[in-house]
Design an enzyme around this catalytic site. Structure first.
Site, PDB file in Angstrom:
ATOM      1  N   TYR A  70      -4.451  18.817  -8.969  1.00 27.79           N
ATOM      2  CA  TYR A  70      -4.895  17.643  -8.199  1.00 27.79           C
ATOM      3  C   TYR A  70      -5.917  16.852  -9.013  1.00 27.79           C
ATOM      4  O   TYR A  70      -5.806  15.632  -9.169  1.00 27.79           O
ATOM      5  CB  TYR A  70      -5.505  18.102  -6.871  1.00 27.79           C
ATOM      6  N   ILE A 113       0.873  -1.176   0.000  1.00 28.48           N
ATOM      7  CA  ILE A 113       0.000   0.000   0.000  1.00 28.48           C
ATOM      8  C   ILE A 113       0.902   1.216   0.000  1.00 28.48           C
ATOM      9  O   ILE A 113       1.596   1.487   0.989  1.00 28.48           O
ATOM     10  CB  ILE A 113      -0.922   0.054   1.246  1.00 28.48           C
ATOM     11  N   THR A 114       0.917   1.968  -1.097  1.00 32.72           N
ATOM     12  CA  THR A 114       1.752   3.173  -1.104  1.00 32.72           C
ATOM     13  C   THR A 114       1.077   4.231  -0.232  1.00 32.72           C
ATOM     14  O   THR A 114      -0.153   4.268  -0.109  1.00 32.72           O
ATOM     15  CB  THR A 114       1.996   3.710  -2.536  1.00 32.72           C
ATOM     16  N   GLY A 115       1.897   5.063   0.395  1.00 25.75           N
ATOM     17  CA  GLY A 115       1.344   6.102   1.260  1.00 25.75           C
ATOM     18  C   GLY A 115       0.562   5.517   2.417  1.00 25.75           C
ATOM     19  O   GLY A 115      -0.550   5.959   2.720  1.00 25.75           O
TER      20      GLY A 115
HETATM   21  N1  LIG Z   1      -8.759  12.721   2.208  1.00 25.45           N
HETATM   22  C1  LIG Z   1      -9.777  12.663   1.374  1.00 25.45           C
HETATM   23  O1  LIG Z   1     -10.899  13.074   1.674  1.00 25.45           O
HETATM   24  C2  LIG Z   1      -9.583  12.060   0.003  1.00 25.45           C
HETATM   25  C3  LIG Z   1     -10.640  12.129  -0.915  1.00 25.45           C
HETATM   26  C4  LIG Z   1     -10.489  11.565  -2.167  1.00 25.45           C
HETATM   27  C5  LIG Z   1      -9.301  10.911  -2.485  1.00 25.45           C
HETATM   28  N2  LIG Z   1      -8.282  10.855  -1.575  1.00 25.45           N
HETATM   29  C6  LIG Z   1      -7.034  10.170  -1.951  1.00 25.45           C
HETATM   30  O2  LIG Z   1      -6.701   9.231  -0.947  1.00 25.45           O
HETATM   31  C7  LIG Z   1      -5.279   9.032  -0.939  1.00 25.45           C
HETATM   32  C8  LIG Z   1      -4.757   9.113   0.496  1.00 25.45           C
HETATM   33  O3  LIG Z   1      -5.036  10.414   0.987  1.00 25.45           O
HETATM   34  P1  LIG Z   1      -5.104  10.768   2.537  1.00 25.45           P
HETATM   35  O4  LIG Z   1      -6.238  11.688   2.685  1.00 25.45           O
HETATM   36  O5  LIG Z   1      -5.027   9.534   3.345  1.00 25.45           O
HETATM   37  O6  LIG Z   1      -3.766  11.644   2.670  1.00 25.45           O
HETATM   38  P2  LIG Z   1      -2.669  11.784   3.822  1.00 25.45           P
HETATM   39  O7  LIG Z   1      -3.229  11.487   5.160  1.00 25.45           O
HETATM   40  O8  LIG Z   1      -2.030  13.103   3.569  1.00 25.45           O
HETATM   41  O9  LIG Z   1      -1.627  10.598   3.478  1.00 25.45           O
HETATM   42  C9  LIG Z   1      -0.899  10.625   2.293  1.00 25.45           C
HETATM   43  C10 LIG Z   1       0.080   9.486   2.277  1.00 25.45           C
HETATM   44  O10 LIG Z   1       0.831   9.571   1.037  1.00 25.45           O
HETATM   45  C11 LIG Z   1       2.208   9.621   1.342  1.00 25.45           C
HETATM   46  N3  LIG Z   1       2.956  10.452   0.388  1.00 25.45           N
HETATM   47  C12 LIG Z   1       2.672  11.726   0.003  1.00 25.45           C
HETATM   48  N4  LIG Z   1       3.617  12.155  -0.865  1.00 25.45           N
HETATM   49  C13 LIG Z   1       4.505  11.151  -1.004  1.00 25.45           C
HETATM   50  C14 LIG Z   1       5.703  10.991  -1.753  1.00 25.45           C
HETATM   51  N5  LIG Z   1       6.200  11.975  -2.509  1.00 25.45           N
HETATM   52  N6  LIG Z   1       6.376   9.830  -1.664  1.00 25.45           N
HETATM   53  C15 LIG Z   1       5.899   8.836  -0.871  1.00 25.45           C
HETATM   54  N7  LIG Z   1       4.774   8.909  -0.153  1.00 25.45           N
HETATM   55  C16 LIG Z   1       4.082  10.061  -0.209  1.00 25.45           C
HETATM   56  C17 LIG Z   1       2.297  10.200   2.754  1.00 25.45           C
HETATM   57  O11 LIG Z   1       3.530   9.783   3.300  1.00 25.45           O
HETATM   58  P3  LIG Z   1       4.372  10.644   4.361  1.00 25.45           P
HETATM   59  O12 LIG Z   1       4.114   9.982   5.676  1.00 25.45           O
HETATM   60  O13 LIG Z   1       5.763  10.464   3.897  1.00 25.45           O
HETATM   61  O14 LIG Z   1       3.891  12.069   4.280  1.00 25.45           O
HETATM   62  C18 LIG Z   1       1.088   9.550   3.417  1.00 25.45           C
HETATM   63  O15 LIG Z   1       1.424   8.246   3.842  1.00 25.45           O
HETATM   64  C19 LIG Z   1      -4.701  10.098  -1.870  1.00 25.45           C
HETATM   65  O16 LIG Z   1      -4.378   9.525  -3.112  1.00 25.45           O
HETATM   66  C20 LIG Z   1      -5.843  11.096  -2.028  1.00 25.45           C
HETATM   67  O17 LIG Z   1      -5.790  11.797  -3.252  1.00 25.45           O
HETATM   68  C21 LIG Z   1      -8.387  11.413  -0.335  1.00 25.45           C
END
Ligand SMILES: NC(=O)c1ccc[n+]([C@@H]2O[C@H](COP(=O)([O-])OP(=O)(O)OC[C@H]3O[C@@H](n4cnc5c(N)ncnc54)[C@H](OP(=O)(O)O)[C@@H]3O)[C@@H](O)[C@H]2O)c1
Length: 276
Positions: free
Chosen positions: A167, A11-13
């Site tokens: 985005y 799982i990335t991220g």
């Molecule tokens: N939040 C929402 O409501 C929402 C809605 C629609 C879609 N999404 C999608 O869901 C996914 C997860 O989002 P989230 O809300 O869980 O975000 P989040 O809490 O900010 O987590 C993002 C994750 O991605 C990693 N990451 C970011 N940039 C990176 C890089 N350059 N290299 C490696 N890892 C990187 C971060 O790692 P670090 O620990 O290193 O920062 C973290 O583990 C995303 O693709 C987002 O677009 C989210």
């Protein structure tokens, strides 16, 4: 104690947000979990949490904004595991807020396109042989409801930059890629799906610039449905809004746009399309 099910997931991220919860749930269900992110300390915390639940996990560190780092991550995956049953391309960065300015990756690519889409495109391509030998296998691309048509004359958004547009185009690119790859993977035993997990989950990405409106669990359950449920087994080329199958932006279904994006992506990552 989690009972090992013999399956491995990357799982990335997964050091934060919804990816972390998905990693922890898979660990509880007996998966061997490959946790990925940039931050070793957060990574180790997730590993400790999975181990405490009786699961098995390893942390792979890589900043996937850089093509070379994505290649290094794929090498690390191949060194760590002989099989890969599930790849979830989840790592992402948000819009950067209303004042967000255009940023570029180490390779000179627009940053949101590089992290949210191109890294997943390349990682998937590099890991397809491993997924194939582990088939049946699944790929899940964590996209969004926020989608904007790609303008192939300016994918790097050098004109009239907006973080929201950046985005959204990166998120639509993931869906075009999903639909195109599903065609390519027909008969391979590998399925690929994309989804909007939930709207404004309570994660860092949302808290940085807005107010959360849904829980991380809601999004995690939607991802887990595509990743593990019997209901979606062997189904490919689908887009879900949460737990429901849905229509994506019209461009996602345009074969010409899919081919144009693939051509560009192969060129930008310097890789060859893998023939399975
Ligand atoms: N939040 C929402 O409501 C929402 C809605 C629609 C879609 N999404 C999608 O869901 C996914 C997860 O989002 P989230 O809300 O869980 O975000 P989040 O809490 O900010 O987590 C993002 C994750 O991605 C990693 N990451 C970011 N940039 C990176 C890089 N350059 N290299 C490696 N890892 C990187 C971060 O790692 P670090 O620990 O290193 O920062 C973290 O583990 C995303 O693709 C987002 O677009 C989210």
């Amino acid at each position: 104690m989690a009972r090992a099910n013999g399956k491995t997931a990357l799982i990335t991220g997964s050091t934060d947000g919804v990816g972390r919860m998905v990693a922890e749930r898979l660990g509880q269900d007996g998966w061997h979990v490959l946790v990925h992110g940039r931050d070793r300390e957060r990574g180790e915390q997730v590993i400790a949490s999975i181990n405490a639940g009786g699961g098995a996990a390893e942390f792979l560190q890589a900043d996937i904004s850089a093509i070379a780092e994505v290649r290094r991550l794929a090498d690390a995956v191949r060194r760590t595991t002989k099989r890969l049953d599930l790849l979830i391309n989840n790592a992402g960065i948000g819009s950067g807020g209303p004042q967000g300015t255009r940023q570029t990756s180490a390779d000179g690519h627009e940053l949101r396109f590089a992290v949210n889409y191109l890294a997943g495109f390349l990682l998937t391509d590099l890991l397809l042989p491993l997924l194939k030998t582990s088939a049946p296998a699944r790929i899940v691309n964590v996209s969004s409801l926020g989608q904007q048509t790609l303008d192939f004359t300016d994918v790097m958004l050098t004109r009239e930059y907006s973080g929201i547009r950046a985005y959204r185009q990166s998120k639509l690119a993931q869906i075009l890629f999903t639909f195109d790859l599903a065609q390519e993977l027909k008969g391979s035993g590998i399925t690929v799906t994309a989804l909007h997990p939930a709207t404004f989950m309570n994660t860092k990405m949302v808290r940085d610039f807005g107010t959360p409106r849904s829980t991380v669990e809601e999004g995690a359950l939607a991802i887990l449905k595509l990743a593990t449920s019997a209901e979606v087994e062997a189904r490919s080329g689908l887009y879900f809004n949460g737990q429901e199958e849905a229509r994506a932006d019209a461009q996602a279904y345009d074969p010409q746009a899919q081919q144009e994006l693939k051509r560009l992506s192969l060129e930008l990552t310097g890789c060859q399309a893998v023939k399975l």
